[in-house]
Design a protein around this motif. Structure first.
Motif, mmCIF file in Angstrom:
data_model
loop_
_atom_site.group_PDB
_atom_site.id
_atom_site.type_symbol
_atom_site.label_atom_id
_atom_site.label_comp_id
_atom_site.label_asym_id
_atom_site.label_seq_id
_atom_site.Cartn_x
_atom_site.Cartn_y
_atom_site.Cartn_z
ATOM 1 N N MET A 1 -15.048 5.858 -8.123
ATOM 2 C CA MET A 1 -13.740 5.461 -8.695
ATOM 3 C C MET A 1 -13.699 4.982 -10.208
ATOM 4 N N LYS B 77 -12.159 3.715 -13.486
ATOM 5 C CA LYS B 77 -11.408 2.431 -13.877
ATOM 6 C C LYS B 77 -10.658 2.823 -15.080
ATOM 7 N N GLU C 113 -9.427 -4.388 -8.723
ATOM 8 C CA GLU C 113 -10.515 -3.898 -8.751
ATOM 9 C C GLU C 113 -10.695 -2.586 -9.583
ATOM 10 N N ALA C 114 -9.809 -1.787 -9.613
ATOM 11 C CA ALA C 114 -9.749 -0.280 -10.203
ATOM 12 C C ALA C 114 -9.298 -0.521 -11.779
ATOM 13 N N TYR D 100 -2.117 -1.805 -11.426
ATOM 14 C CA TYR D 100 -2.213 -0.625 -10.800
ATOM 15 C C TYR D 100 -1.034 0.883 -10.847
ATOM 16 N N LYS E 98 -2.290 3.906 -12.577
ATOM 17 C CA LYS E 98 -3.105 5.118 -12.107
ATOM 18 C C LYS E 98 -1.957 6.144 -11.601
#
Length: 254
Positions: free
Chosen positions: A1, A3, A27-28, A220, A223
């Motif tokens: 994944m 980041k 986390e990402a 997030y 994204k």
């Protein structure tokens, strides 16, 4: 994944509970560049950076507020000098476009203060994070060029094609917020600007419309911005995310 890096957020403007929720769910997200509004904001961002390794603070004075008097300016600059080894950039600084439109305030003092911040960025060899949109952007470009600034970040940039090309040719970076998901103006800007100089941000806690309406602005969301940039640029989401990460790491020496 892959980041991503939230290249512009006001983490200090969230309440303690919101900050806790954000930092438990990133986390990402590789890092959050938390810009400052004033001296108290600088101090709070420094505290947050000491608590959370992902938080990278920038110190400055947001232009959409009354000018500081000379004693306050000196106090802020002394504090920044004293703590410069703990910051990642000078910012957020710039010119008061929205306040000027609303209250018809003069630009002169703001230009002088911004030039002092430009000089500071040059002295410390750090990037500068800019609030400079529409007709204010060429004025800011003049200052950057005057002082041979090579690392500049025009956050949530909006402006004409000539200025957009000038920013790109100078090697400066722009960032887009989650409004790229639903705003044609920002989509067109991203289409015109080199992907190698694009970054993503939230400018949180600023709220957004479209699919984000009613939600707390969260890192997030970038994204979703990356997905739209991938579509606009005709590359895979993986390629877009990797390039956006590379760009931000390059500008901020992460």
């Amino acid at each position: 994944m892959n980041k991503l890096i939230d290249s512009h957020i006001h983490l200090d403007l969230y309440n303690a509970q919101e900050i806790g929720l954000i930092m438990k769910g990133v986390e990402a997200i590789e890092a959050l560049i938390s810009v400052s509004f004033d001296l108290n904001s600088c101090k709070r961002n420094l505290e947050l950076a000491g608590t959370y390794k992902k938080v990278k603070p920038a110190f400055g004075y947001h232009p959409e507020q009354p000018l500081l008097d000379e004693a306050e300016v000196q106090k802020l600059f002394r504090w920044i000098h004293h703590n410069h080894e703990k910051m990642i950039a000078v910012g957020e600084v710039g010119l008061p476009y929205y306040s000027r439109k609303k209250y018809n305030i003069p630009l002169e003092g703001y230009i002088e203060l911004l030039e002092n911040f430009v000089k500071l960025a040059k002295e410390l060899d750090m990037p500068i994070v800019l609030h400079a949109v529409y007709e204010d952007a060429p004025v800011v470009c003049d200052l950057l060029e005057k002082h041979s600034i090579s690392r500049a970040h025009f956050h949530w940039f909006k402006g004409d094609l000539v200025t957009t090309e000038r920013i790109a040719q100078n090697g400066y970076f722009i960032s887009v917020t989650p409004d790229i998901v639903y705003e044609k103006e920002i989509q067109t800007l991203a289409e015109r600007f080199p992907i190698e100089q694009l970054m993503v941000e939230t400018d949180g806690p600023w709220p957004f419309e479209g699919p984000f309406k009613g939600q707390m602005t969260h890192p997030y969301m970038i994204k979703e911005s990356a997905k739209v940039i991938a579509q606009i640029k005709g590359v895979s989401i993986d390629q877009a995310e990797k390039q956006l990460n590379i760009n931000t790491r390059l500008l901020y020496a992460l």
